[in-house]
Motif scaffolding. Structure first.
Motif, PDB file in Angstrom:
ATOM      1  N   ARG A  14       0.839  -1.209   0.000  1.00  0.00           N
ATOM      2  CA  ARG A  14       0.000   0.000   0.000  1.00  0.00           C
ATOM      3  C   ARG A  14       0.870   1.255   0.000  1.00  0.00           C
ATOM      4  N   GLU A  17       2.231   1.562  -3.499  1.00  0.00           N
ATOM      5  CA  GLU A  17       1.172   2.037  -4.400  1.00  0.00           C
ATOM      6  C   GLU A  17       0.943   3.533  -4.218  1.00  0.00           C
ATOM      7  N   LEU A  18       0.959   3.982  -2.981  1.00  0.00           N
ATOM      8  CA  LEU A  18       0.783   5.405  -2.707  1.00  0.00           C
ATOM      9  C   LEU A  18       1.938   6.211  -3.291  1.00  0.00           C
ATOM     10  N   ALA A  21       1.333   6.436  -6.944  1.00  0.00           N
ATOM     11  CA  ALA A  21       0.234   7.360  -7.236  1.00  0.00           C
ATOM     12  C   ALA A  21       0.658   8.807  -7.086  1.00  0.00           C
ATOM     13  N   LEU A  22       1.595   9.060  -6.183  1.00  0.00           N
ATOM     14  CA  LEU A  22       2.089  10.424  -5.975  1.00  0.00           C
ATOM     15  C   LEU A  22       3.217  10.786  -6.941  1.00  0.00           C
ATOM     16  N   LEU A  53       1.226  -3.733  -9.195  1.00  0.00           N
ATOM     17  CA  LEU A  53       2.175  -2.629  -9.017  1.00  0.00           C
ATOM     18  C   LEU A  53       3.405  -2.847  -9.899  1.00  0.00           C
ATOM     19  N   ARG A  56       2.463  -1.681 -13.291  1.00  0.00           N
ATOM     20  CA  ARG A  56       2.458  -0.217 -13.386  1.00  0.00           C
ATOM     21  C   ARG A  56       3.879   0.333 -13.485  1.00  0.00           C
ATOM     22  N   ARG A 125     -13.720   2.745  -9.381  1.00  0.00           N
ATOM     23  CA  ARG A 125     -12.422   3.022  -8.759  1.00  0.00           C
ATOM     24  C   ARG A 125     -11.253   2.433  -9.540  1.00  0.00           C
ATOM     25  N   ALA A 129      -8.401   5.053 -10.568  1.00  0.00           N
ATOM     26  CA  ALA A 129      -7.102   4.914  -9.909  1.00  0.00           C
ATOM     27  C   ALA A 129      -5.940   4.986 -10.893  1.00  0.00           C
ATOM     28  N   GLU A 130      -6.194   4.698 -12.145  1.00  0.00           N
ATOM     29  CA  GLU A 130      -5.108   4.719 -13.130  1.00  0.00           C
ATOM     30  C   GLU A 130      -4.867   6.110 -13.713  1.00  0.00           C
ATOM     31  N   GLY A 131      -5.750   7.050 -13.415  1.00  0.00           N
ATOM     32  CA  GLY A 131      -5.513   8.455 -13.730  1.00  0.00           C
ATOM     33  C   GLY A 131      -5.366   8.802 -15.198  1.00  0.00           C
TER      34      GLY A 131
END
Length: 167
Positions: A14, A17-18, A21-22, A53, A56, A125, A129-131
């Motif tokens: 997590r 992943e954060l 994402a940032l 992940l 990604r 979601r 989440a993939e933006g």
């Protein structure tokens, strides 16, 4: 399926992943490599979030080619276990991998299938989440009835698409 206690997702993934994402791809990549994850590993539930992940990170680092076969194995496992959310999450990332490989037709086809799978249950979601990278694949589907061409007019989840576009 695993027992309830086996479904816990470790805090480390997590955090990674954060970080991803940032925009800290390096921190996420360090975590993935520190765990020794490889695209050739056999899929074992519940480690799918770790491998998503990895997918990604590989896409972000410009190495999307091994992602599709890896995620195909994860989708097969999720399907065998009846985990629609696992199938859907892998499907969305496969779409991104195809886009990163320059295969827009395959990316859009995979995304259209994911939308049709997600719409009945309202799963937004996984897309949101993939933006921005996913928005770039979605945009051409929403313009010029491309999604209708792929899904057929009867299969168009218009309410879901509206919610997805507004998200």
């Amino acid at each position: 399926l695993p027992e309830a206690g086996e479904r816990r997702v470790p805090l480390g993934v997590r955090r990674a992943e954060l970080a991803f994402a940032l925009g800290d791809v390096g921190a996420a990549a360090d975590w993935v490599r520190g765990r020794g994850l490889s695209v050739d590993d056999e899929p074992v539930y519940p480690r799918d979030s770790e491998y998503r992940l990895l997918a990604r990170v590989l896409i972000a680092e410009g190495n999307p080619w091994p992602v599709v076969p890896m995620l195909d194995r994860w989708r097969t496992l999720a399907a065998a276990q009846g985990r629609a959310a696992g199938i859907l999450a892998a499907q969305v990332l496969v779409s991104l991998a195809h886009a990163a490989c320059g295969d827009e037709a395959a990316a859009q086809s995979q995304l259209a299938e994911a939308i049709l799978l997600a719409a009945p249950e309202g799963h937004l979601r996984v897309f949101l989440a993939e933006g921005i990278p996913l928005a770039a694949v979605l945009r051409p589907l929403l313009i010029g009835r491309r999604l209708e061409d792929l899904a057929g007019p009867a299969g168009m989840p218009l309410e879901f698409l509206g919610r997805l576009a507004a998200g």
